[in-house]
Scaffold this active site. Structure first.
Site, PDB file in Angstrom:
ATOM      1  N   CYS A  61      18.766   5.068 -44.314  1.00 29.44           N
ATOM      2  CA  CYS A  61      20.031   5.453 -44.962  1.00 29.44           C
ATOM      3  C   CYS A  61      20.615   4.353 -45.848  1.00 29.44           C
ATOM      4  CB  CYS A  61      21.052   5.879 -43.915  1.00 29.44           C
ATOM      5  SG  CYS A  61      20.538   7.335 -42.998  1.00 29.44           S
TER       6      CYS A  61
ATOM      7  N   ASN B 271      24.802  14.170 -43.675  1.00 25.89           N
ATOM      8  CA  ASN B 271      24.208  12.869 -43.964  1.00 25.89           C
ATOM      9  C   ASN B 271      22.927  13.097 -44.765  1.00 25.89           C
ATOM     10  OD1 ASN B 271      22.807  10.450 -43.885  1.00 25.89           O
ATOM     11  ND2 ASN B 271      23.176  10.058 -41.707  1.00 25.89           N
TER      12      ASN B 271
ATOM     13  N   HIS C 126      28.341   5.236 -47.037  1.00 23.86           N
ATOM     14  CA  HIS C 126      27.285   6.144 -46.582  1.00 23.86           C
ATOM     15  C   HIS C 126      27.950   7.211 -45.718  1.00 23.86           C
ATOM     16  CE1 HIS C 126      23.823   7.885 -44.864  1.00 23.86           C
ATOM     17  NE2 HIS C 126      23.937   7.313 -43.676  1.00 23.86           N
TER      18      HIS C 126
HETATM   19  N1  COA Z   1      27.224  20.189 -29.536  1.00 20.85           N
HETATM   20  C1  COA Z   1      27.815  20.158 -28.331  1.00 20.85           C
HETATM   21  N2  COA Z   1      27.638  19.144 -27.455  1.00 20.85           N
HETATM   22  C2  COA Z   1      26.812  18.146 -27.829  1.00 20.85           C
HETATM   23  C3  COA Z   1      26.140  18.136 -29.068  1.00 20.85           C
HETATM   24  C4  COA Z   1      26.369  19.212 -29.944  1.00 20.85           C
HETATM   25  N3  COA Z   1      25.797  19.314 -31.142  1.00 20.85           N
HETATM   26  N4  COA Z   1      25.401  17.007 -29.165  1.00 20.85           N
HETATM   27  C5  COA Z   1      25.593  16.334 -28.017  1.00 20.85           C
HETATM   28  N5  COA Z   1      26.431  17.013 -27.206  1.00 20.85           N
HETATM   29  C6  COA Z   1      26.909  16.657 -25.886  1.00 20.85           C
HETATM   30  C7  COA Z   1      26.000  15.678 -25.177  1.00 20.85           C
HETATM   31  O1  COA Z   1      24.954  16.368 -24.507  1.00 20.85           O
HETATM   32  C8  COA Z   1      26.958  15.026 -24.205  1.00 20.85           C
HETATM   33  O2  COA Z   1      27.136  15.871 -23.100  1.00 20.85           O
HETATM   34  P1  COA Z   1      27.323  15.279 -21.613  1.00 20.85           P
HETATM   35  O3  COA Z   1      28.573  14.450 -21.678  1.00 20.85           O
HETATM   36  O4  COA Z   1      27.441  16.500 -20.794  1.00 20.85           O
HETATM   37  O5  COA Z   1      26.083  14.478 -21.373  1.00 20.85           O
HETATM   38  C9  COA Z   1      28.285  14.992 -24.960  1.00 20.85           C
HETATM   39  O6  COA Z   1      28.146  15.969 -26.014  1.00 20.85           O
HETATM   40  C10 COA Z   1      28.622  13.630 -25.559  1.00 20.85           C
HETATM   41  O7  COA Z   1      27.450  13.145 -26.238  1.00 20.85           O
HETATM   42  P2  COA Z   1      27.479  11.833 -27.110  1.00 20.85           P
HETATM   43  O8  COA Z   1      26.131  11.622 -27.700  1.00 20.85           O
HETATM   44  O9  COA Z   1      28.100  10.717 -26.319  1.00 20.85           O
HETATM   45  O10 COA Z   1      28.515  12.294 -28.243  1.00 20.85           O
HETATM   46  P3  COA Z   1      29.170  11.440 -29.394  1.00 20.85           P
HETATM   47  O11 COA Z   1      30.624  11.519 -29.338  1.00 20.85           O
HETATM   48  O12 COA Z   1      28.557  10.081 -29.480  1.00 20.85           O
HETATM   49  O13 COA Z   1      28.738  12.265 -30.693  1.00 20.85           O
HETATM   50  C11 COA Z   1      27.139  12.032 -32.464  1.00 20.85           C
HETATM   51  C12 COA Z   1      27.382  12.439 -31.008  1.00 20.85           C
HETATM   52  C13 COA Z   1      25.654  12.183 -32.774  1.00 20.85           C
HETATM   53  C14 COA Z   1      27.951  12.956 -33.342  1.00 20.85           C
HETATM   54  C15 COA Z   1      27.624  10.571 -32.676  1.00 20.85           C
HETATM   55  O14 COA Z   1      27.094   9.762 -31.643  1.00 20.85           O
HETATM   56  C16 COA Z   1      27.204   9.994 -33.990  1.00 20.85           C
HETATM   57  O15 COA Z   1      27.563  10.493 -35.027  1.00 20.85           O
HETATM   58  N6  COA Z   1      26.485   8.867 -33.958  1.00 20.85           N
HETATM   59  C17 COA Z   1      26.080   8.179 -35.131  1.00 20.85           C
HETATM   60  C18 COA Z   1      24.875   8.852 -35.651  1.00 20.85           C
HETATM   61  C19 COA Z   1      24.569   8.415 -37.034  1.00 20.85           C
HETATM   62  O16 COA Z   1      25.434   8.204 -37.817  1.00 20.85           O
HETATM   63  N7  COA Z   1      23.286   8.322 -37.316  1.00 20.85           N
HETATM   64  C20 COA Z   1      22.803   8.025 -38.602  1.00 20.85           C
HETATM   65  C21 COA Z   1      23.057   6.598 -38.919  1.00 20.85           C
HETATM   66  S1  COA Z   1      22.586   6.355 -40.559  1.00 20.85           S
END
Ligand code: COA
Length: 322
Positions: free
Chosen positions: A114, A279, A249
């Site tokens: 990215c 993204n 980004h």
């Molecule tokens: N819909 C509903 N629930 C979801 C889900 C979805 N699409 N994806 C994950 N969950 C659930 C998980 O299973 C977890 O459940 P649990 O508590 O029962 O185990 C809960 O939501 C929390 O998961 P978590 O991964 O801690 O959520 P988060 O707040 O971190 O959000 C992202 C997830 C992916 C949105 C976030 O971590 C993120 O954006 N990270 C950065 C990713 C990124 O930018 N990557 C590219 C970099 S260039």
């Protein structure tokens, strides 16, 4: 006389097809409200089967060339940032060169996930500042939809397809003021996409889809982007208040908001394309920059901070007087 790389044209391309959060929630256990609250994304564009990184790059590049009002033959170097190249080789840069019908230039790809567009801008800046090139086309083009596992709700909600482009020209007025790029391969397993065709014992059997520990990536991204803001301002002897626009980004609205807060900028000073694009990896910063220029928010003479973070990890910034 100091030489600078100045942006003289921008372009962008988004595929026609829109996949909404509601569409995704038909196939995986998620909802529009969960996705929007956690990421800021409502929909993303999905390329049609015949589209490739080079076809999308061509559309964005042609716009940038038209805006710059130059003859494509005058381009010295084409740099394409992509993690989803049409072929292992030739590079997407070479394929783009052919599509644009340019005979006498150098073309190659940069792979920094990215952060690719920032790395490409940094390389272009060095070539122009050193006097080795006059005009460089920088493109970020990504088909994230093809490396996304659409049954994995933790990743498929995030990514989209598109391409962005800028044309840079050597001038004696600023220009790119500085670029700062970094890598730390220590984090390679937090965010990666296997290449099953060249599988090793370590990744044999893995499909070629994005794998991510989202929560951990999130924390490192916020922290690292905060540091790059400080580094960029310090290198240019500027204050936070000197920055007119943040062009980040587009990974997650909460990561973007944290960087804006660090800069003491309101969200009105941030170009955000995330809601309708998701993204788009190395295309995202250039797509956002293009949007800001074309809708008149970004004006000549303003100071713009571009930044990105991606797999590797890689991260970087470019400070520009537009
Ligand atoms: N819909 C509903 N629930 C979801 C889900 C979805 N699409 N994806 C994950 N969950 C659930 C998980 O299973 C977890 O459940 P649990 O508590 O029962 O185990 C809960 O939501 C929390 O998961 P978590 O991964 O801690 O959520 P988060 O707040 O971190 O959000 C992202 C997830 C992916 C949105 C976030 O971590 C993120 O954006 N990270 C950065 C990713 C990124 O930018 N990557 C590219 C970099 S260039």
């Amino acid at each position: 006389m100091t030489r600078y790389a100045r942006i003289i044209g921008t372009g962008g391309y988004l595929p026609e097809d829109i996949r909404t959060n509601d569409d995704i929630s038909q196939t995986v256990d998620t909802s529009d409200s969960w996705i929007f609250e956690r990421t800021g994304i409502k929909s993303r564009r999905i390329a049609k089967p015949h589209e490739t990184a080079s076809s999308m790059a061509e559309a964005a590049a042609r716009q940038a060339i038209e805006a710059a009002q130059i003859n494509p033959e005058d381009i010295d170097i084409i740099i394409v940032a992509t993690g989803t190249p049409d072929r292992v080789y030739p590079s997407t840069g070479c394929l783009l060169q052919k599509r644009l019908g340019i005979k006498n230039c150098v073309a190659f790809d940069v792979q920094a996930a990215c952060s690719g567009a920032i790395f490409a801008l940094s390389i272009a800046d060095q070539y122009i500042k050193s006097g080795a090139a006059q005009k460089i086309l920088v493109v970020g083009s990504e088909l994230c939809s093809r490396i996304t596992d659409w049954t994995d709700r933790s990743t498929c909600i995030l990514f989209g397809d598109g391409a962005g482009a800028v044309l840079l020209e050597a001038t004696d007025t600023p220009g790119i003021l500085s670029t700062h790029i970094h890598s730390d391969g220590e984090y390679e397993d937090m965010l990666y996409c296997p290449n099953p065709q060249v599988a090793t014992i370590d990744n044999a059997g893995e499909a070629g889809f994005i794998q991510m520990r989202g929560n951990e990536v999130f924390k490192v991204a916020v922290n690292t982007l905060g540091q790059i803001v400080d580094q960029t301002l310090k290198a240019n002897n500027l204050q936070k208040s000197d920055v007119d626009w943040l062009v980040p980004h587009q990974a997650n609205i909460r990561i973007i908001a944290a960087t804006a807060k660090k800069l003491k900028m309101s969200m009105e000073q941030v170009i955000i394309t995330l809601e309708g694009q998701g993204n788009t990896s190395s295309a995202s910063v250039l797509l956002a920059f293009n949007e800001g220029v074309r809708d008149g928010r970004i004006q000549r003479g303003q100071i713009i901070l571009l930044e990105a973070f991606g797999a590797g990890f890689t991260w970087g910034s470019a400070l520009i007087r537009y």
